[in-house]
Write an enzyme that holds these catalytic residues in place. Structure first.
Site, PDB file in Angstrom:
ATOM      1  N   GLY A   1       4.378  24.886  15.140  1.00  0.00           N
ATOM      2  CA  GLY A   1       4.654  25.305  13.750  1.00  0.00           C
ATOM      3  C   GLY A   1       5.942  26.109  13.673  1.00  0.00           C
TER       4      GLY A   1
ATOM      5  N   HIS B   1      -9.228  41.504   7.395  1.00  0.00           N
ATOM      6  CA  HIS B   1      -8.414  42.722   7.488  1.00  0.00           C
ATOM      7  C   HIS B   1      -9.195  43.987   7.117  1.00  0.00           C
ATOM      8  CE1 HIS B   1      -5.255  39.909   7.989  1.00  0.00           C
ATOM      9  NE2 HIS B   1      -5.116  39.591   6.723  1.00  0.00           N
TER      10      HIS B   1
ATOM     11  N   GLU C   1      -1.734  44.645  -3.481  1.00  0.00           N
ATOM     12  CA  GLU C   1      -0.449  43.950  -3.487  1.00  0.00           C
ATOM     13  C   GLU C   1       0.059  43.850  -4.911  1.00  0.00           C
ATOM     14  OE1 GLU C   1      -0.300  40.412  -0.963  1.00  0.00           O
ATOM     15  OE2 GLU C   1      -2.167  41.161  -0.107  1.00  0.00           O
TER      16      GLU C   1
ATOM     17  N   LYS D   1      -4.831  33.290  11.345  1.00  0.00           N
ATOM     18  CA  LYS D   1      -5.878  33.256  10.319  1.00  0.00           C
ATOM     19  C   LYS D   1      -5.582  32.116   9.362  1.00  0.00           C
ATOM     20  CE  LYS D   1      -4.810  35.742   6.191  1.00  0.00           C
ATOM     21  NZ  LYS D   1      -4.967  36.840   5.290  1.00  0.00           N
TER      22      LYS D   1
HETATM   23  P1  NAP Z   1       3.766  26.192   7.038  1.00  0.00           P
HETATM   24  O1  NAP Z   1       4.985  26.855   6.496  1.00  0.00           O
HETATM   25  O2  NAP Z   1       3.124  25.122   6.237  1.00  0.00           O
HETATM   26  O3  NAP Z   1       4.147  25.591   8.466  1.00  0.00           O
HETATM   27  C1  NAP Z   1       3.300  24.728   9.176  1.00  0.00           C
HETATM   28  C2  NAP Z   1       3.971  24.308  10.463  1.00  0.00           C
HETATM   29  O4  NAP Z   1       3.115  23.399  11.131  1.00  0.00           O
HETATM   30  C3  NAP Z   1       5.296  23.611  10.265  1.00  0.00           C
HETATM   31  O5  NAP Z   1       6.192  24.003  11.290  1.00  0.00           O
HETATM   32  C4  NAP Z   1       4.931  22.140  10.414  1.00  0.00           C
HETATM   33  O6  NAP Z   1       6.088  21.452  10.827  1.00  0.00           O
HETATM   34  C5  NAP Z   1       3.853  22.211  11.490  1.00  0.00           C
HETATM   35  N1  NAP Z   1       2.917  21.088  11.467  1.00  0.00           N
HETATM   36  C6  NAP Z   1       2.245  20.610  10.392  1.00  0.00           C
HETATM   37  N2  NAP Z   1       1.485  19.545  10.747  1.00  0.00           N
HETATM   38  C7  NAP Z   1       1.687  19.367  12.073  1.00  0.00           C
HETATM   39  C8  NAP Z   1       1.197  18.428  13.013  1.00  0.00           C
HETATM   40  N3  NAP Z   1       0.339  17.440  12.672  1.00  0.00           N
HETATM   41  N4  NAP Z   1       1.583  18.540  14.297  1.00  0.00           N
HETATM   42  C9  NAP Z   1       2.447  19.511  14.678  1.00  0.00           C
HETATM   43  N5  NAP Z   1       2.960  20.416  13.815  1.00  0.00           N
HETATM   44  C10 NAP Z   1       2.590  20.339  12.537  1.00  0.00           C
HETATM   45  O7  NAP Z   1       2.625  27.248   7.373  1.00  0.00           O
HETATM   46  P2  NAP Z   1       2.788  28.820   7.679  1.00  0.00           P
HETATM   47  O8  NAP Z   1       2.820  29.552   6.390  1.00  0.00           O
HETATM   48  O9  NAP Z   1       3.890  29.023   8.637  1.00  0.00           O
HETATM   49  O10 NAP Z   1       1.375  29.150   8.342  1.00  0.00           O
HETATM   50  C11 NAP Z   1       1.042  28.775   9.646  1.00  0.00           C
HETATM   51  C12 NAP Z   1      -0.330  29.354   9.990  1.00  0.00           C
HETATM   52  O11 NAP Z   1      -0.264  30.768   9.895  1.00  0.00           O
HETATM   53  C13 NAP Z   1      -1.440  28.933   9.017  1.00  0.00           C
HETATM   54  O12 NAP Z   1      -2.656  28.871   9.720  1.00  0.00           O
HETATM   55  C14 NAP Z   1      -1.492  30.098   8.030  1.00  0.00           C
HETATM   56  O13 NAP Z   1      -2.765  30.211   7.426  1.00  0.00           O
HETATM   57  C15 NAP Z   1      -1.228  31.250   8.970  1.00  0.00           C
HETATM   58  N6  NAP Z   1      -0.667  32.435   8.305  1.00  0.00           N
HETATM   59  C16 NAP Z   1       0.498  32.359   7.620  1.00  0.00           C
HETATM   60  C17 NAP Z   1       1.020  33.497   7.024  1.00  0.00           C
HETATM   61  C18 NAP Z   1       2.331  33.477   6.303  1.00  0.00           C
HETATM   62  O14 NAP Z   1       2.762  34.541   5.853  1.00  0.00           O
HETATM   63  N7  NAP Z   1       2.982  32.339   6.160  1.00  0.00           N
HETATM   64  C19 NAP Z   1       0.334  34.720   7.132  1.00  0.00           C
HETATM   65  C20 NAP Z   1      -0.854  34.764   7.853  1.00  0.00           C
HETATM   66  C21 NAP Z   1      -1.337  33.613   8.439  1.00  0.00           C
HETATM   67  P3  NAP Z   1       6.272  19.873  10.639  1.00  0.00           P
HETATM   68  O15 NAP Z   1       5.989  19.575   9.210  1.00  0.00           O
HETATM   69  O16 NAP Z   1       7.671  19.642  11.062  1.00  0.00           O
HETATM   70  O17 NAP Z   1       5.300  19.256  11.556  1.00  0.00           O
END
Ligand code: NAP
Length: 483
Positions: free
Chosen positions: A17, A240, A216, A148
């Site tokens: 990711g 949390h 928030e 998470k």
């Molecule tokens: P995101 O922006 O949607 O990124 C998802 C990542 O996963 C991308 O790099 C995507 O790249 C990759 N991906 C998707 N499908 C895939 C597959 N089949 N195989 C390999 N890679 C794949 O999500 P995010 O916001 O970064 O969140 C990631 C995780 O962290 C989630 O579980 C989210 O709940 C958790 N989280 C996020 C935040 C936050 O602030 N963003 C906070 C707390 C927790 P490609 O499309 O190039 O594959």
């Protein structure tokens, strides 16, 4: 105060990711900071991975852009950033297919710490764990980090645990709750267990109640679909806020080791009483003139998902008998504030009959903004104009206490370094997550069964009136959000 930086061992960190929001905003900038201060050694390798097909140079350019966007300027940056980018590599894989995994395996070195950070949606956790095993990468000392949400109820959390444990043992699994990586949260343990001042008072005899607030000012921008499927209880309270409650309420562990600390936290969760529906106030921010409300944001006028929740929680054990813990969290509130407030009891007798009453002391542990600790104490109002009492803060801001040069670490920086060090203290154990869901599930099922609607509240307020009533009924008041 000088903080010592001890470099971690050389490592290979595979960041699944790596093109996503969390990786670009938190994880990669966090790793850069740790590199900048000398904690990440030159021999470290960070291998980004996602489906997007790009070469390592394109990835490095993307990471450079992310770091420039999300980290404040430092004079040393250009040269250090160039060297940091030298540690980066990229391999494209799809969690759902076999393509790319052999190439990823070829990049890994056998003799360094190995960690896999799954910064991807939870539906991919099991598939990635299986591919790592299938391609021989899940070595006995490899670490796997998961983000998470960890399940949306007890059943799904159990399934996730089972699918990870097929290929990794519990001591290899790092379930992130980034609140646990905050400096103040760890300081709560130091405050309680490294000082003899507070622990004798830390019980029902001396504490009236505890308030835990995570407010928030922003809404659910960019996460509408996820949030509407989840709500404040699943998104914030079950993880949390329960974690903050555990650290506030747990018994002193016999030693500061991952399992000793987590054993004590599990005991707190298992001692949580069921919560009556009358002790819960759920809210949804309403539209303002010229400003959409929650229902507009999620595009569903019938949504019953809460963007706010306040609840009274009781811990059924000797230490906390009769001491309510009030939890509150929500979106679009009057300020962005996370804090724990411990309200001590009023003095049993006042010797100052003709002055305004003396109130019990408050200990406020601020997680954000401006991490720090304040003890509100009562003193004589200075001056010759008669004997009056005034409440004043004994205040410690970490930014000031630790010196101007010391930049507070982001939680992710600390947590990623803990993964490399192999320290699970600040990560949730599988049974802990399951216990929290076992407590949360009946509460959620309660309002799903009755199809109750959340109470509307104004954006920029402290939540719905019903949340204030929850306190007023008990003769208490919430601390003002941002006050
Ligand atoms: P995101 O922006 O949607 O990124 C998802 C990542 O996963 C991308 O790099 C995507 O790249 C990759 N991906 C998707 N499908 C895939 C597959 N089949 N195989 C390999 N890679 C794949 O999500 P995010 O916001 O970064 O969140 C990631 C995780 O962290 C989630 O579980 C989210 O709940 C958790 N989280 C996020 C935040 C936050 O602030 N963003 C906070 C707390 C927790 P490609 O499309 O190039 O594959």
């Amino acid at each position: 105060m000088v903080s010592r930086v001890i470099p971690v061992e050389p490592f290979d960190l595979v960041l699944f990711g790596a093109t996503g929001d969390l990786a670009r905003r938190k994880i990669l900038p966090g790793l850069f900071h740790r590199y900048e201060v000398g904690q990440v050694p030159e021999e470290a390798r960070i291998i980004g991975s996602a489906r997007t097909d790009m070469n390592p140079d394109d990835f490095k350019a993307d990471v450079r852009a992310a770091i420039e966007e999300f980290t404040p300027d430092t004079p040393s940056r250009p040269a250090v950033l160039d060297r940091f980018l030298g540690c980066l590599d990229y391999v494209s894989v799809d969690a759902m297919s076999d393509a790319g995994w052999a190439a990823l395996n070829d990049r890994l070195r056998p003799d360094v710490v190995r960690a896999f950070y799954l910064s991807v949606g939870p539906s991919l956790f099991a598939g990635i764990a299986e591919q790592l095993e299938k391609h021989g990468m899940a070595t006995p000392d490899a670490r796997i980090v998961v983000e998470k949400p960890f399940g949306r109820n007890l059943e799904t959390a159990r399934d996730l645990n089972a699918s990870l444990r097929k290929f990794f043992q519990e001591h290899q699994i790092y379930r992130i709750d980034h609140y646990l990586g905050k400096e103040t949260v760890q300081n709560l343990m130091a405050l309680r267990f490294a000082n003899s001042l507070f622990e004798p008072l830390w019980n029902a005899t001396h504490i009236d109640h505890v308030q835990i607030t995570v407010a928030e000012s922003l809404g659910i921008e960019g996460r509408e679909a996820y949030y509407d499927h989840s709500g404040a209880m699943r998104d914030m309270v079950q993880n949390h806020l329960v974690q903050l409650l555990c650290l506030t309420a747990m018994e002193p562990p016999s030693k500061f080791t991952p399992n000793a600390v987590r054993d004590e936290k599990v005991k707190v969760i298992e001692a949580l009483d069921p919560v009556a529906s009358t002790d819960i106030a759920r809210g949804q921010y309403r539209a303002l003139e010229g400003e959409d409300g929650y229902l507009d944001h999620v595009g569903d006028p019938q949504s019953r998902t809460e963007s706010f929740i306040a609840m009274k929680v009781r811990i059924a054990n000797w230490r906390w008998a009769g001491v309510p813990f009030y939890l509150r969290t929500g979106k679009r509130l009057r300020a962005r504030v996370s804090e724990i407030m411990v309200q001590f009891r009023d003095p049993p007798h006042t010797i100052f009959p003709n002055v305004e009453p003396v109130h019990g002391n408050k200990l406020i542990i601020r997680l954000q903004p401006d991490e720090g600790i304040t003890l509100r104490t009562t003193i004589k109002d200075p001056g010759p104009g008669g004997f009056r009492l005034a409440e004043v803060p004994l205040d410690m801001s970490f930014a000031e206490a630790l010196g101007a040069d010391s930049r507070p670490q982001d939680a992710y920086e600390r947590l990623v370094m803990d993964v490399i060090r192999g320290d699970q203290t600040l990560f949730m154990r599988g049974d802990e997550v399951e216990a929290a869901w076992a407590w949360a599930d009946p509460i959620i099922e309660g309002w799903e069964r009755t199809r109750d609607r959340p109470f509307p509240y104004d954006q920029g307020s402290s939540g719905p009136e019903e949340a204030l009533m929850l306190m007023h009924r008990d003769g208490r008041r919430w601390r003002q959000i941002g006050g």
